[in-house]
Design a protein around this motif. Structure first.
Motif, PDB file in Angstrom:
ATOM      1  N   VAL A   1       5.359   3.536   0.884  1.00 40.38           N
ATOM      2  CA  VAL A   1       4.842   2.352   1.366  1.00 40.38           C
ATOM      3  C   VAL A   1       4.406   2.313   2.708  1.00 40.38           C
ATOM      4  O   VAL A   1       5.201   2.747   3.656  1.00 40.38           O
ATOM      5  CB  VAL A   1       5.689   1.120   0.971  1.00 40.38           C
ATOM      6  CG1 VAL A   1       5.323  -0.041   1.676  1.00 40.38           C
ATOM      7  CG2 VAL A   1       6.099   1.105  -0.383  1.00 40.38           C
ATOM      8  N   VAL A   2       3.428   1.770   3.197  1.00 35.26           N
ATOM      9  CA  VAL A   2       2.693   1.895   4.418  1.00 35.26           C
ATOM     10  C   VAL A   2       3.146   0.778   5.297  1.00 35.26           C
ATOM     11  O   VAL A   2       2.954  -0.619   4.892  1.00 35.26           O
ATOM     12  CB  VAL A   2       1.090   1.763   4.388  1.00 35.26           C
ATOM     13  CG1 VAL A   2       0.498   1.514   5.859  1.00 35.26           C
ATOM     14  CG2 VAL A   2       0.572   3.136   3.760  1.00 35.26           C
ATOM     15  N   TYR A   3       4.013   0.709   6.353  1.00 39.28           N
ATOM     16  CA  TYR A   3       4.670  -0.234   7.102  1.00 39.28           C
ATOM     17  C   TYR A   3       3.960  -0.313   8.550  1.00 39.28           C
ATOM     18  O   TYR A   3       3.970  -1.347   8.981  1.00 39.28           O
ATOM     19  CB  TYR A   3       6.246   0.003   7.256  1.00 39.28           C
ATOM     20  CG  TYR A   3       6.930  -0.235   6.009  1.00 39.28           C
ATOM     21  CD1 TYR A   3       7.117  -1.313   5.224  1.00 39.28           C
ATOM     22  CD2 TYR A   3       7.621   1.020   5.222  1.00 39.28           C
ATOM     23  CE1 TYR A   3       7.839  -1.328   4.054  1.00 39.28           C
ATOM     24  CE2 TYR A   3       8.247   1.049   4.284  1.00 39.28           C
ATOM     25  CZ  TYR A   3       8.308  -0.130   3.462  1.00 39.28           C
ATOM     26  OH  TYR A   3       8.847  -0.028   2.242  1.00 39.28           O
ATOM     27  N   GLY A   4       3.050   0.640   8.758  1.00 35.44           N
ATOM     28  CA  GLY A   4       2.483   0.580   9.813  1.00 35.44           C
ATOM     29  C   GLY A   4       3.613   0.524  11.421  1.00 35.44           C
ATOM     30  O   GLY A   4       4.844   0.765  11.179  1.00 35.44           O
ATOM     31  N   HIS A   5       2.862   0.579  12.568  1.00 32.66           N
ATOM     32  CA  HIS A   5       3.553   0.673  13.705  1.00 32.66           C
ATOM     33  C   HIS A   5       4.513  -0.456  13.898  1.00 32.66           C
ATOM     34  O   HIS A   5       5.552  -0.267  14.633  1.00 32.66           O
ATOM     35  CB  HIS A   5       2.278   0.358  14.728  1.00 32.66           C
ATOM     36  CG  HIS A   5       3.122   0.414  16.169  1.00 32.66           C
ATOM     37  ND1 HIS A   5       3.586   1.391  16.689  1.00 32.66           N
ATOM     38  CD2 HIS A   5       3.081  -0.519  17.271  1.00 32.66           C
ATOM     39  CE1 HIS A   5       4.125   1.297  17.918  1.00 32.66           C
ATOM     40  NE2 HIS A   5       3.558   0.057  18.484  1.00 32.66           N
ATOM     41  N   ASP A   6       4.456  -1.688  13.235  1.00 34.58           N
ATOM     42  CA  ASP A   6       5.582  -2.629  13.519  1.00 34.58           C
ATOM     43  C   ASP A   6       6.175  -3.069  12.553  1.00 34.58           C
ATOM     44  O   ASP A   6       6.931  -4.163  12.371  1.00 34.58           O
ATOM     45  CB  ASP A   6       4.725  -3.975  14.356  1.00 34.58           C
ATOM     46  CG  ASP A   6       3.426  -4.353  13.470  1.00 34.58           C
ATOM     47  OD1 ASP A   6       3.184  -3.755  12.354  1.00 34.58           O
ATOM     48  OD2 ASP A   6       2.781  -5.073  13.941  1.00 34.58           O
TER      49      ASP A   6
ATOM     50  N   LEU B   1       4.635  -4.458   9.661  1.00 30.37           N
ATOM     51  CA  LEU B   1       3.755  -5.432   9.263  1.00 30.37           C
ATOM     52  C   LEU B   1       2.666  -5.268   8.668  1.00 30.37           C
ATOM     53  O   LEU B   1       1.868  -6.003   8.138  1.00 30.37           O
ATOM     54  CB  LEU B   1       3.488  -6.576  10.128  1.00 30.37           C
ATOM     55  CG  LEU B   1       4.696  -7.139  10.999  1.00 30.37           C
ATOM     56  CD1 LEU B   1       4.522  -7.889  12.243  1.00 30.37           C
ATOM     57  CD2 LEU B   1       5.888  -7.697  10.110  1.00 30.37           C
ATOM     58  N   ALA B   2       2.367  -4.036   8.282  1.00 27.32           N
ATOM     59  CA  ALA B   2       1.116  -3.463   7.476  1.00 27.32           C
ATOM     60  C   ALA B   2       1.010  -3.983   6.338  1.00 27.32           C
ATOM     61  O   ALA B   2       1.976  -4.354   5.558  1.00 27.32           O
ATOM     62  CB  ALA B   2       0.921  -1.946   7.478  1.00 27.32           C
ATOM     63  N   GLY B   3      -0.224  -3.973   5.547  1.00 25.54           N
ATOM     64  CA  GLY B   3      -0.447  -4.351   4.277  1.00 25.54           C
ATOM     65  C   GLY B   3      -0.670  -5.942   4.095  1.00 25.54           C
ATOM     66  O   GLY B   3      -0.039  -6.570   3.381  1.00 25.54           O
TER      67      GLY B   3
ATOM     68  N   ILE C   1       0.691  -1.137   0.013  1.00 25.50           N
ATOM     69  CA  ILE C   1       0.014   0.089  -0.037  1.00 25.50           C
ATOM     70  C   ILE C   1       1.055   0.926  -0.111  1.00 25.50           C
ATOM     71  O   ILE C   1       1.710   1.331   0.898  1.00 25.50           O
ATOM     72  CB  ILE C   1      -1.068  -0.065   1.132  1.00 25.50           C
ATOM     73  CG1 ILE C   1      -1.829  -1.247   1.292  1.00 25.50           C
ATOM     74  CG2 ILE C   1      -1.709   1.248   1.307  1.00 25.50           C
ATOM     75  CD1 ILE C   1      -2.368  -1.566   2.661  1.00 25.50           C
TER      76      ILE C   1
END
Lengths: 316, 316
Positions: free
Chosen positions: A151-156, A158-160, A145
């Protein structure tokens, strides 16, 4: 000097290594049999030797600015491979650190689907886009994403994981490898399409070319649809409708300019794309109808993973 | 000088104006009856006069650095209010430009739910977080998504419409105001809870305190649950399970640190939160189970919209 990056596409069976410039030209490439290496150290040693060989005509490793790798369960934040079930090394592995140490060149890793999205943004169908979602429709369903050009990796990190959103909340929905039921990838993936085919063939008496095939693949379902097989067409309709409905949800989340589809399943062409787009537009809020592009990857399947890893390396 | 911002919470019926400092202290506030103004020009004129009055004890408008507004269908990219059905002015309105022109002070707008997320990040339960999702559970369901410390606006400024993801794909699912069926906000919102209550009360003969109430509200359902009413408990269970399942999908998308719930429905407390968390963890991939916080907003309901608009203004 330093005018190339090394790109590694680490797969469970095979690895591909490429030497890539800033424009996405692949100057040289080699394969490595991942499964042959019992430990990650011997694997990295073989990767190093291959890289020396690969770069020799191009100024050697000194001409390599950075190393990027797309790996299963690769976490960009930690540089670790985190318990990838389809690799020979199951534990948590500080892969980026090990590579950087062996090569004395900076290294970044991410998972395959995020790498694919990066490659698409740098060199493929999403060039110039700052907001898009790439869905990799292979054996499973992976996703990368991109929001605001990142790119969205999120808090940890692990996103997407859009392959594991719920596509069917029924208690008897299809069981997924992740342990849950009804995950999108149990329907929209090469294996998902085969499951749909088997369900329809078992539950109905409809005549179909597919009944004569022993080890059914998603390609057989495509091929049968091309030959006018009604059951095959029904399978693609079912798959596309479900995919379109879920893409509509993804649009509600991040309002992308486009959704890029990548991977083997996209070979089904219009059989998959037409019902997907129709269902997407039916399920979108009016503000987005007919505004979201659904497009197939602009990258050659064999190059995409290499180019994704290269794009990651160029970010270092 | 320039040590305050003006914050406007523009609602269909009423508007709230606040004078707010960098730390989120509201020094002065006023209300304005939105519905009294037939044109946006007369409204902005009244807003200006109120602001002059409001700021008088604090150095006047000269002490105002910027203006932030949370408005229905407010688009941060264009500064326009785009066809908001619940405002007296239905056309497309260049609201930020009109305000900036009248005040000669820079102005930014966004929708209410994005403003709420900004306020939460600056002054509320999400302080210090860079990745979270705020769900506003009021009459409808609004959402503000924060990734890498930034609100997600998407390609067109309209991202974050999680109230309209599909919670029920059945062809006879609940009809939503948006024209679609089965949208999450038709189940998880004050009106959604009342619809669930009416469905259960109509379809079953279960005894319930709720049968004696004429104009049922979500508060009544909360109150009945507190008194041990089994139907009321069932309604919250149904609502929370559905919410938890959809939050699991949102986590698969952006892997947030927390999901912050805001709005009237959160007054239901444990009746809503417990089944939501249970369902969330059941539906999450193993990598995220018990790791995603579900928390209620740290902002006072009456202040939240003002503080959100103030946070937006401080970004200018």
């Amino acid at each position: 000097m330093s005018s190339y990056v090394l790109a590694l596409d680490l797969g469970g069976t095979n690895s591909e290594i490429g030497l890539v410039d800033r424009q996405g030209h692949i100057f040289n490439r080699m394969s490595l049999s991942t499964a042959d290496y019992r430990t990650v150290d011997t694997y990295i040693d073989a990767f190093y030797k291959s890289a020396v060989h690969l770069t020799e005509p191009y100024g050697g490793l000194r001409s390599v600015k950075a190393i990027g790798a797309g790996v299963p369960n690769g976490n960009i934040y930690t540089g670790n491979i985190e318990h990838a079930m389809n690799l020979p090394w199951h534990e948590q592995i500080p892969f980026a650190e090990l590579v950087a140490g062996r090569f004395q060149i900076p290294c970044k890793i991410t998972n395959d689907a995020n790498a694919a999205a990066l490659g698409e943004m740098e060199f493929g169908a999403a060039r110039g886009m700052k907001n898009f979602i790439e869905l990799t429709l292979g054996t499973g369903l992976g996703s990368g994403i991109v929001i605001n050009g990142q790119v969205v990796y999120g808090h940890d990190g692990l996103a997407g994981e859009l392959g594991h959103v719920c596509a069917n909340a029924a208690s008897n929905a299809r069981r997924c490898n992740c342990g849950k039921r009804g995950c999108l990838e149990t329907y929209v993936s090469a294996t998902g399409v085969v499951r749909t085919a088997k369900e329809i063939l078992t539950k109905t008496n409809k005549p179909s070319l597919l009944r004569t095939i022993d080890h059914l693949t998603s390609y057989d379902v495509y091929s049968a649809a091309e030959q006018g097989d009604e059951v095959a067409k029904e399978i693609w309709l079912y798959t596309g409708r479900l995919l379109g409905r879920k893409i509509a949800d993804f649009v509600s989340f991040s309002s992308p300019e486009a959704v890029v589809l990548f991977g083997g399943l996209t070979n089904a062409g219009k059989w998959l794309l037409e019902p997907t787009e129709e269902s997407l537009n039916k399920n979108l809020l009016p503000i987005w109808r007919r505004k979201i592009k659904v497009t197939v990857s602009g990258l050659d399947g064999a190059d995409a993973a290499i180019l994704g890893a290269a794009a990651l390396a160029w970010q270092i």
